[in-house]
Design an enzyme around this catalytic site. Structure first.
Site, PDB file in Angstrom:
ATOM      1  N   GLY A  40      14.125  11.135 -23.578  1.00  0.00           N
ATOM      2  CA  GLY A  40      13.364  12.374 -23.743  1.00  0.00           C
ATOM      3  C   GLY A  40      13.722  13.001 -25.068  1.00  0.00           C
ATOM      4  N   GLY A  76       4.285   6.865 -19.283  1.00  0.00           N
ATOM      5  CA  GLY A  76       4.911   6.918 -20.606  1.00  0.00           C
ATOM      6  C   GLY A  76       6.388   6.538 -20.575  1.00  0.00           C
ATOM      7  N   LYS A 113      20.311   2.857 -32.039  1.00  0.00           N
ATOM      8  CA  LYS A 113      21.197   1.869 -31.404  1.00  0.00           C
ATOM      9  C   LYS A 113      21.440   0.641 -32.272  1.00  0.00           C
ATOM     10  CE  LYS A 113      18.625   1.747 -27.574  1.00  0.00           C
ATOM     11  NZ  LYS A 113      17.809   2.942 -27.497  1.00  0.00           N
ATOM     12  N   ASP A 118      18.000  -3.664 -23.505  1.00  0.00           N
ATOM     13  CA  ASP A 118      18.357  -2.296 -23.888  1.00  0.00           C
ATOM     14  C   ASP A 118      19.682  -1.866 -23.238  1.00  0.00           C
ATOM     15  OD1 ASP A 118      17.597   0.518 -24.877  1.00  0.00           O
ATOM     16  OD2 ASP A 118      17.824   0.817 -22.716  1.00  0.00           O
ATOM     17  N   LYS A 127      23.393  -1.037 -25.096  1.00  0.00           N
ATOM     18  CA  LYS A 127      24.187   0.174 -24.833  1.00  0.00           C
ATOM     19  C   LYS A 127      25.598  -0.192 -24.354  1.00  0.00           C
ATOM     20  CE  LYS A 127      20.108   2.942 -23.926  1.00  0.00           C
ATOM     21  NZ  LYS A 127      19.110   3.248 -22.884  1.00  0.00           N
ATOM     22  N   GLU A 172      26.580   9.914 -30.120  1.00  0.00           N
ATOM     23  CA  GLU A 172      26.456  10.254 -28.696  1.00  0.00           C
ATOM     24  C   GLU A 172      25.095   9.890 -28.122  1.00  0.00           C
ATOM     25  OE1 GLU A 172      27.636  10.698 -25.559  1.00  0.00           O
ATOM     26  OE2 GLU A 172      29.018  12.158 -26.404  1.00  0.00           O
TER      27      GLU A 172
END
Lengths: 163, 328
Positions: free
Chosen positions: B305, B193, B111, B207, B211, B135
């Site tokens: 993930g 986590g 990012k 964050d 985005k 993407e």
């Protein structure tokens, strides 16, 4: 308001004309013929927006047009928005926070729900604000933003549809 | 198609595993992590590299630096998946520039460079006749850029809003479902986590704001930066506030919104109807795109993930493979 008038040509238009004469805005006209009605009258429900203090002149004009008012449901404020405020609400004078909206004349706090977990902990409250128009609501939100900033409160607004 | 991969964290490893196990027509000719590198123009043994990384913490030779892989390996596409540096975007920006100057395509999940230097990077890509695709930078597995660029081609994009941070969404979901305090829910997210040791980036909405900046720059090319985003986090929310919202059949979610018509760029906790399509649970992400012809389109999926992010990267790689000569 619910109106009753003669069931003859031109009557409905005659009943609607006084609304525009006093500067009102018709939002919906619901026309339902009562199935068991035997007489020659017609019942119509009209949802409308009126400038302040014009309701009396409208009633007078409708009387003159020979229209009978069956019921007037009165809701002055049409726009409703619920927000949440978090912070030291009592220490920062909650009644002043509410007054800042109420004294505008175009918006008011109509509901307040609150929870105070413990002294010195931040409390949370839910305020429902009503206003006459969408613009007024935006102005009221602007005031609330300013107050929240001044008093270090977290203001949570609803997500409005963006389409 | 020959691929070099920079970064062997969870995203890099997920990607290498998928390339190794699925028949995607890709040969990996270079890999680098922060301390080592490996180059083999005939194709690196990926399983061996994964085992080596697991056992020694290094993917290859400590004498080979990442920049050497970028400069010397033979590849068609550089995949840049090193950790995000939101302050400078380096060293990833230099890797990308070097690759594009070599007329190589770049695919990234990073990012930092895209949020900080998108305009420069995309013009460098155009100048060299290569693709720069990212993407995986927004909403993990959700193909938001493919949807906007191809599926919604010809539409005017009015606004984009949604849930772009899975950590915050997890915390808010748990506060609502279990009546946990913010601190308790954060602790739980860490144990699962889902949250970093320092959760600042997530819970203060940074964050999500990064985005949002990437979305706005990519879709509208308006050159906005992180400073242009009006940002409020979730760290001051109380369980009582969520309960007060629930009494009205609503809940609270951290919503990122960009509206081109009003120049709005905002990340903030919002009251939202429980049955609203954006109210997703746990770590899921959700994005609504508002357009002129298609009207509203909402995408929901996993925002993070290892393999999920690899899915977005592979989508970009195969797009490039389809559009350009596979054999080159």
């Amino acid at each position: 308001m619910k109106l009753e008038m003669k069931d003859s040509p031109g009557q409905l238009v005659a009943a609607l004309k006084p609304i525009s004469d006093v500067g009102g805005n018709i939002i919906a006209v619901i026309h339902q013929r009562e199935p068991d009605s035997t007489d020659d009258t017609l019942s119509v429900q009209i949802v409308l927006e009126l400038p302040e203090k014009k309701i009396d002149s409208l009633i007078e004009l409708l009387h003159k047009a020979d229209v009978h008012i069956q019921r007037i449901g009165h809701e002055r404020l049409l726009y409703r928005r619920t927000v949440i405020l978090i912070g030291h609400l009592m220490h920062t004078d909650l009644s002043d926070t509410v007054d800042r909206i109420d004294t505008t004349g175009f918006a008011e706090v109509s509901e307040l729900a609150m929870s105070m977990p413990a002294i010195n902990e931040r409390s949370s409250s839910r305020l429902t604000i009503k206003s006459v128009t969408r613009d007024d609501m935006d102005r009221a939100m602007g005031i609330l933003h300013k107050v929240a900033n001044e008093k270090d409160l977290l203001l949570i607004e609803p997500l409005e549809e963006m389409a | 198609m020959k691929v070099a991969i920079i970064g062997m964290g969870s995203v890099g490893r997920g990607l290498i595993e998928m390339i190794a196990t699925k028949d995607l027509g890709m040969i990996v000719t270079g890999i680098a992590d922060s301390k080592s590198g490996i180059i083999n123009e005939h194709g690196i043994d990926l399983q061996k590299a994964l085992v080596r990384k697991k056992e020694t913490g290094l993917c290859g030779d400590p004498k080979i630096k990442a920049m050497e892989v970028v400069t010397n390996a033979k590849y068609d596409v550089l995949v840049e998946v090193s950790p995000t540096n939101a302050e400078t975007g380096e060293p990833a920006i230099s890797y990308m520039k070097t690759a594009m100057q070599r007329k190589k395509h770049v695919v990234t999940s990073n990012k930092g460079p895209i949020a900080l230097a998108y305009k420069k990077l995309i013009s460098l890509a155009k100048k060299n006749g290569v693709e720069l695709r990212h993407e995986a930078t927004v909403a993990g597995a959700i193909p938001v850029f493919h949807t906007i660029e191809h599926g919604l081609a010809g539409n005017e994009i009015y606004a984009i809003y949604g849930i772009l941070n899975g950590t915050c969404n997890y915390i808010l979901t748990r506060m609502a479902d279990e009546g946990l305090t913010y601190e308790q829910a954060l602790l739980e997210a860490r144990e699962m986590g889902y949250a970093e040791a320092d959760p600042t980036y997530d819970v203060q909405g940074i964050d999500a704001a990064i985005k949002l900046v990437i979305l706005a720059n990519t879709v509208w090319g308006n050159g906005v930066t992180l400073d242009d985003v009006d940002r409020t986090g979730i760290n001051l929310l109380t369980p009582d506030a969520i309960r007060l919202a629930e009494e009205e059949d609503c809940t609270i979610r951290l919503i990122a919104e960009a509206d081109r018509r009003t120049d709005l760029l905002r990340v903030s906790p919002r009251i939202i109807r429980k049955n609203h399509p954006l109210v997703v649970n746990g770590t899921l992400n959700a994005i609504t795109i508002v357009t002129d012809m298609a009207r509203d389109i909402t995408l929901i999926g996993r925002g993070a993930g290892s393999v999920e992010t690899a899915s977005a990267i592979i989508g970009d790689l195969l797009f490039i493979a389809t559009c350009y000569d596979r054999r080159s």
